[in-house]
Write an enzyme that holds these catalytic residues in place. Sequence first.
Site, PDB file in Angstrom:
ATOM      1  N   SER A   1       0.789  -1.235   0.000  1.00 38.34           N
ATOM      2  CA  SER A   1       0.000   0.000   0.000  1.00 38.34           C
ATOM      3  C   SER A   1       0.822   1.286   0.000  1.00 38.34           C
ATOM      4  CB  SER A   1      -0.971   0.016   1.179  1.00 38.34           C
ATOM      5  OG  SER A   1      -2.084  -0.801   0.868  1.00 38.34           O
TER       6      SER A   1
ATOM      7  N   LYS B   1       0.255   3.719  -2.824  1.00 39.83           N
ATOM      8  CA  LYS B   1      -0.753   4.781  -2.852  1.00 39.83           C
ATOM      9  C   LYS B   1      -0.152   6.179  -2.728  1.00 39.83           C
ATOM     10  CE  LYS B   1      -4.499   1.778  -1.340  1.00 39.83           C
ATOM     11  NZ  LYS B   1      -3.898   0.461  -1.121  1.00 39.83           N
TER      12      LYS B   1
ATOM     13  N   SER C   1      -6.421   3.419   3.212  1.00 44.19           N
ATOM     14  CA  SER C   1      -5.858   2.498   2.217  1.00 44.19           C
ATOM     15  C   SER C   1      -6.940   1.923   1.305  1.00 44.19           C
ATOM     16  CB  SER C   1      -5.090   1.365   2.911  1.00 44.19           C
ATOM     17  OG  SER C   1      -4.259   0.717   1.997  1.00 44.19           O
TER      18      SER C   1
END
Length: 199
Positions: free
Chosen positions: A70, A73, A125
């Site tokens: 993640s 991102k 997330s």
Amino acid sequence: MISKLGIFLTSVLTVFQAHTGLDVTTPPPPPKPALSINSSYTAQSITLFDIETNELLTNKGGDKIVGIASLTKIMTSYVALKSLPEDTPILISEDAILTSGSVGHFVEGEVFFLKDLIRALMMFSSNDSASAIAEAVGRSRGAVTYEDSMIIFVNLMNEEAKNLGMEHTTFANPTGLDDLYGRPSNYSTSEDMTRLIAA
């Protein structure tokens, strides 16, 4: 003991706020940690730098290529804000809400501003938020299908990585989700991620 995650998140939020102008409340920065890394650190790589001065404080295995999940991102947000104004309305598609993993509990047909989807992306997330953002950017560049949008957006992510000197970074999706075999899709190093955060 200073939390490694706390130091990282404070840095990410500070850069995020500086680049976006979005109202993100962050705690005061923690004091600088000691420059030595002892055996209590279990991360495969650590790159610690002062975001105000760009001073490298310590680096252990910073050139080791690892799956970044993640952390992807951060680049998704970076590309989105370079591509579209933060008040761009984005339609949530069926394809976006079908994205697996963490979700923002969006409903097909809802419309959100880019800045609000980025909040869901960075704070929770939200993979469906990442997909909706990537789809909107792709369509703004001529994509007709969701799949074409993903290809365009991932190409932009890799172009930005190259432009920032992230030599050991590759992206295959905007979410950080593993591939169908459970292998990481996106790879980077802590040194490369430092370049992104400092951009």
